[in-house]
Scaffold this active site. Structure first.
Site, PDB file in Angstrom:
ATOM      1  N   ARG A  92     -60.024  20.190 -29.340  1.00  6.89           N
ATOM      2  CA  ARG A  92     -59.158  20.916 -28.414  1.00  6.89           C
ATOM      3  C   ARG A  92     -59.306  22.418 -28.654  1.00  6.89           C
ATOM      4  O   ARG A  92     -59.423  22.871 -29.797  1.00  6.89           O
ATOM      5  CB  ARG A  92     -57.692  20.510 -28.597  1.00  6.89           C
ATOM      6  CG  ARG A  92     -57.352  19.153 -28.011  1.00  6.89           C
ATOM      7  CD  ARG A  92     -57.341  19.197 -26.494  1.00  6.89           C
ATOM      8  NE  ARG A  92     -56.917  17.954 -25.883  1.00  6.89           N
ATOM      9  CZ  ARG A  92     -57.739  16.989 -25.490  1.00  6.89           C
ATOM     10  NH1 ARG A  92     -59.049  17.116 -25.671  1.00  6.89           N
ATOM     11  NH2 ARG A  92     -57.269  15.892 -24.913  1.00  6.89           N
ATOM     12  N   HIS A 142     -66.527  21.630 -21.687  1.00  8.69           N
ATOM     13  CA  HIS A 142     -65.700  20.450 -21.974  1.00  8.69           C
ATOM     14  C   HIS A 142     -66.422  19.184 -21.504  1.00  8.69           C
ATOM     15  O   HIS A 142     -65.878  18.371 -20.751  1.00  8.69           O
ATOM     16  CB  HIS A 142     -64.325  20.566 -21.311  1.00  8.69           C
ATOM     17  CG  HIS A 142     -63.283  19.711 -21.985  1.00  8.69           C
ATOM     18  ND1 HIS A 142     -61.975  20.099 -22.120  1.00  8.69           N
ATOM     19  CD2 HIS A 142     -63.362  18.479 -22.567  1.00  8.69           C
ATOM     20  CE1 HIS A 142     -61.294  19.157 -22.748  1.00  8.69           C
ATOM     21  NE2 HIS A 142     -62.120  18.161 -23.027  1.00  8.69           N
TER      22      HIS A 142
END
Length: 315
Positions: free
Chosen positions: A230, A278
């Site tokens: 993250r 991502h």
């Protein structure tokens, strides 16, 4: 069973998920909020909610829920919704194909750091022909942070490539053939012993901002950081200082505080940063739909769903 499809995705991606899930569970009554409306009686009677990026409050009126099944591995955003019924179990997505994909990306990043691929790419842009010193894999120490399903798969993959792999987790975990340590007191020593650190930790109150100035200073000088977990794990301004000072040699980043990463962000242009959008491990619709189907069948039989989230731990 009535299954609420609370998936906030766009266009073809949403349609693909709907098709994969309804194909996997064709005999159930799937509820599309775009058709039903979230205030309808049918929506409120849902037995199970299958969710991805749901808007807060959309499940608050579903009083008969027996399971909330996330399509994502991370559930930090889901848990931030205070309106979720506290008594309803949440299951996160543990997709074996996604685990394998994450291990492949981690292996690529570690190999690229070890074999100086990013340095050679910079030399190519400058038309420089200069072989660089090369270590053996067993001379490179790699630390995997987080020993859940993804972390275990990654650690074993890296060990199979010959790296000296160790693992760290907040709570003690055993991984066959991998030296592990646990607890916050053990983390500084683990960081300081690694040439490459691969972060696969869940995002919790304890891990938010983990890689700040203090933690980055605990890493071996010239080490590489691979963040596939993250963006909020990393304090971006502190990472930039560490890269500019040479404390870290390179960072491979797949996740960021703000996504998509703004086009003016310094990470796009920094010579010691390699970034992905991502995309390190995308969920495989086919295998993920099968995982959802297994949990739905478990609930139908009155059994406990797999991969339930411990809300007190945040994952």
């Amino acid at each position: 069973m009535k299954i609420a499809f609370d998936v906030r995705l766009e266009g073809a991606e949403r349609a693909d998920w709907w098709r994969a899930l309804t194909d996997a569970l064709p005999d159930d009554d799937w509820l599309d909020p775009a058709v039903e409306g979230t205030q309808s009686a049918r929506w409120r009677e849902a037995d199970i909610a299958v969710v991805a990026n749901p808007l807060p409050g959309r499940l608050a009126g579903c009083t008969q829920l027996r399971l909330i099944q996330s399509l994502w591995a991370g559930v930090d955003r889901l848990l931030a919704d205070a309106t979720l019924p506290a008594s309803v179990p949440i299951a996160r997505m543990v997709d074996p194909m996604m685990n394998r994909a994450m291990a492949e990306t981690a292996a690529w990043a570690v190999l690229s750091l070890h074999r100086r691929a990013f340095d050679y790419a910079a030399q190519q842009r400058q038309t420089q022909w200069r072989p660089l010193p090369q270590k053996r894999a067993d001379e490179v120490a790699v630390l995997v942070l987080g020993l859940g399903q993804m972390g275990r798969t990654t650690a074993l993959q890296l060990a199979a490539l010959g790296y000296r792999v160790s693992g760290w987790s907040a709570r003690a975990q055993d991984v066959a053939g991998i030296a592990t340590s646990a607890g916050w007191a053990a983390l500084p020593a683990a960081l300081g012993a690694a040439d490459v650190v691969v972060n696969l930790l869940p995002l919790t109150d304890d891990t938010r901002g983990l890689f700040d100035r203090t933690r980055l200073a605990q890493m071996r000088q010239g080490a590489g950081l691979v963040n596939l977990a993250r963006g909020a794990h990393v304090v971006e301004k502190d990472l930039l200082v560490a890269l500019n000072s040479g404390q870290l040699a390179h960072a491979v980043l797949d996740v960021f505080d703000t996504e998509p990463l703004p086009s003016t962000h310094v990470f796009w242009f920094h010579p010691r940063v390699t970034l992905w959008p991502h995309a390190a491990a995308q969920t495989d619709l086919r295998s993920a739909a099968a995982v959802v189907a297994v949990n739905v069948e478990a609930v139908r039989r009155g059994e406990t769903a797999a991969h339930r989230v411990d809300r007190s731990r945040g994952y």
